[in-house]
Enzyme design. Structure first.
Site, mmCIF file in Angstrom:
data_model
loop_
_atom_site.group_PDB
_atom_site.id
_atom_site.type_symbol
_atom_site.label_atom_id
_atom_site.label_comp_id
_atom_site.label_asym_id
_atom_site.label_seq_id
_atom_site.Cartn_x
_atom_site.Cartn_y
_atom_site.Cartn_z
ATOM 1 N N SER A 263 2.270 -8.009 -4.699
ATOM 2 C CA SER A 263 3.070 -7.711 -3.515
ATOM 3 C C SER A 263 2.153 -7.653 -2.284
ATOM 4 C CB SER A 263 3.865 -6.416 -3.727
ATOM 5 O OG SER A 263 4.856 -6.278 -2.739
ATOM 6 N N GLN A 264 2.068 -6.508 -1.604
ATOM 7 C CA GLN A 264 1.104 -6.430 -0.500
ATOM 8 C C GLN A 264 -0.294 -6.784 -0.998
ATOM 9 O OE1 GLN A 264 0.381 -3.064 2.716
ATOM 10 N NE2 GLN A 264 -0.691 -2.536 0.830
ATOM 11 N N ASP B 170 13.568 -12.401 -6.649
ATOM 12 C CA ASP B 170 12.899 -11.433 -5.783
ATOM 13 C C ASP B 170 13.548 -11.451 -4.400
ATOM 14 O OD1 ASP B 170 11.123 -9.863 -4.313
ATOM 15 O OD2 ASP B 170 9.327 -10.761 -5.213
ATOM 16 N N HIS C 221 11.340 -8.269 -8.166
ATOM 17 C CA HIS C 221 10.042 -7.994 -7.553
ATOM 18 C C HIS C 221 9.199 -7.208 -8.551
ATOM 19 C CE1 HIS C 221 7.310 -7.922 -4.195
ATOM 20 N NE2 HIS C 221 7.171 -6.614 -4.284
ATOM 21 N N TYR D 287 2.488 -2.341 -1.146
ATOM 22 C CA TYR D 287 2.868 -1.650 0.094
ATOM 23 C C TYR D 287 3.272 -0.209 -0.173
ATOM 24 C CZ TYR D 287 4.954 -1.485 4.820
ATOM 25 O OH TYR D 287 5.262 -1.203 6.128
#
Length: 316
Positions: free
Chosen positions: A181-182, A267, A296, A91
């Site tokens: 992640s994204q 996370d 994360h 992201y």
């Protein structure tokens, strides 16, 4: 930092009910049909990165309905056919750049990375959204499933995979997708929406189990949804109806390829229970690597494990 989430054994059993709308499958079948029917108008421009064994290109192709999508393509010299990997980024980031794609390309694998539309790369987002939104991209178009930002992001990602599969030097039967992640969330969505991948590697995936994530994520993009709903309390049901179409919890049963996930138990951006929620709805061959004390992040050990799996499945 101790976990804010459930105990591990409880997460292993956590399988919230799907909350699909009645037209969920029709919504995605029509969207992807449109995305595949639209010409790519792809352009590959040679990029001067000296290598005796690899070639590099800057890539441009039309995004779903609007904008031009940018990326990088690194491939071995020769005719192939070679296996391929498509990678998606986190992201607010940008596509993985050529030097960081070379370790796979050097093994005889074609590698494509793309900038997510409108984020911190060179891809354009040509949409005009009907109303305003909270800072970031999570609530762009959230009042209307047809206008929602991540509908376009997922369709762009499927189109990128088509670009790769249609390349003459690529063996379309040996394609993997990956991201963190994204990028991990997009990987899961593409695995659900395209029959192309034989392997999906989704690290600390975002875009999972929105209903729980919005309630417990301490920081990161999910907070944007809470901020929006704080300003528009009356739109709660409408917003989550839109989000339901792009929640990987609802997409998970459509995944058919071998899938590996990375989950870090400290996370607080992509809470581990939300990843288990999606994982527990995947019926394809699957595996999850769990890291009890990471936040994360993607541990080195996992990247090495992932590399071994790519080599095993794609057999370059």
């Amino acid at each position: 930092m101790p976990s804010i989430d459930m105990p591990l054994e409880q997460m292993r059993q956590y399988k919230p009910s799907l909350y699909r709308q009645s037209d969920f499958d029709q919504y995605w079948d029509l969207t992807i049909a449109e995305a595949l029917a639209q010409p790519l108008h792809a352009e590959l421009v040679p990029y001067a990165l000296p290598s005796p064994s690899l070639q590099c290109y800057a890539v441009r192709f039309d995004g779903y309905k609007t904008g031009r999508i940018a990326g990088w393509y690194v491939l071995p010299r020769g005719k192939g056919p070679f296996p391929a990997v498509c990678t998606y980024h986190g992201y607010s980031g940008r596509a993985t750049r050529p030097l960081d794609l070379m370790h796979l390309a050097a093994q005889g694998i074609c590698v494509l990375s793309i900038d997510t539309r409108g984020q911190n790369g060179q891809s354009q987002d040509g949409n005009v959204y009907p109303e305003g939104h909270a800072a970031g991209w999570m609530t762009l178009g959230i009042r209307d499933p047809q206008a929602y930002y991540f509908r376009y992001v997922y369709a762009d990602a499927v189109r990128a995979l088509e670009l790769l599969a249609q390349r003459q030097e690529v063996d379309e039967s040996r394609i993997a997708i990956t991201g963190a992640s994204q990028g991990g969330g997009i990987t899961l969505a593409v695995a659900a929406l395209s029959p192309r991948p034989v392997l999906a590697l989704a690290d600390i995936p975002f875009l999972c189990d929105y209903r729980r994530a919005v309630n417990i994520a301490a920081s990161g993009p999910y907070v944007e949804i809470a901020s929006f709903l704080k300003a528009f309390v009356h739109l709660y049901d409408e917003a989550f109806r839109t989000l339901s179409y792009c929640d990987n919890l609802n997409l998970a049963p459509r995944i058919r390829c071998r899938t590996c996930l990375c989950n870090c138990l400290w996370d607080d951006i992509c809470p581990p229970s939300t990843i288990f929620a999606v994982y527990n709805h995947i019926t394809a061959e699957k595996h999850m690597e769990i890291y009890p004390f990471h936040k994360h992040e993607v541990p080195y050990d996992h990247r090495e494990s992932q590399y071994r799996l790519i080599m095993e499945v794609l057999q370059p």
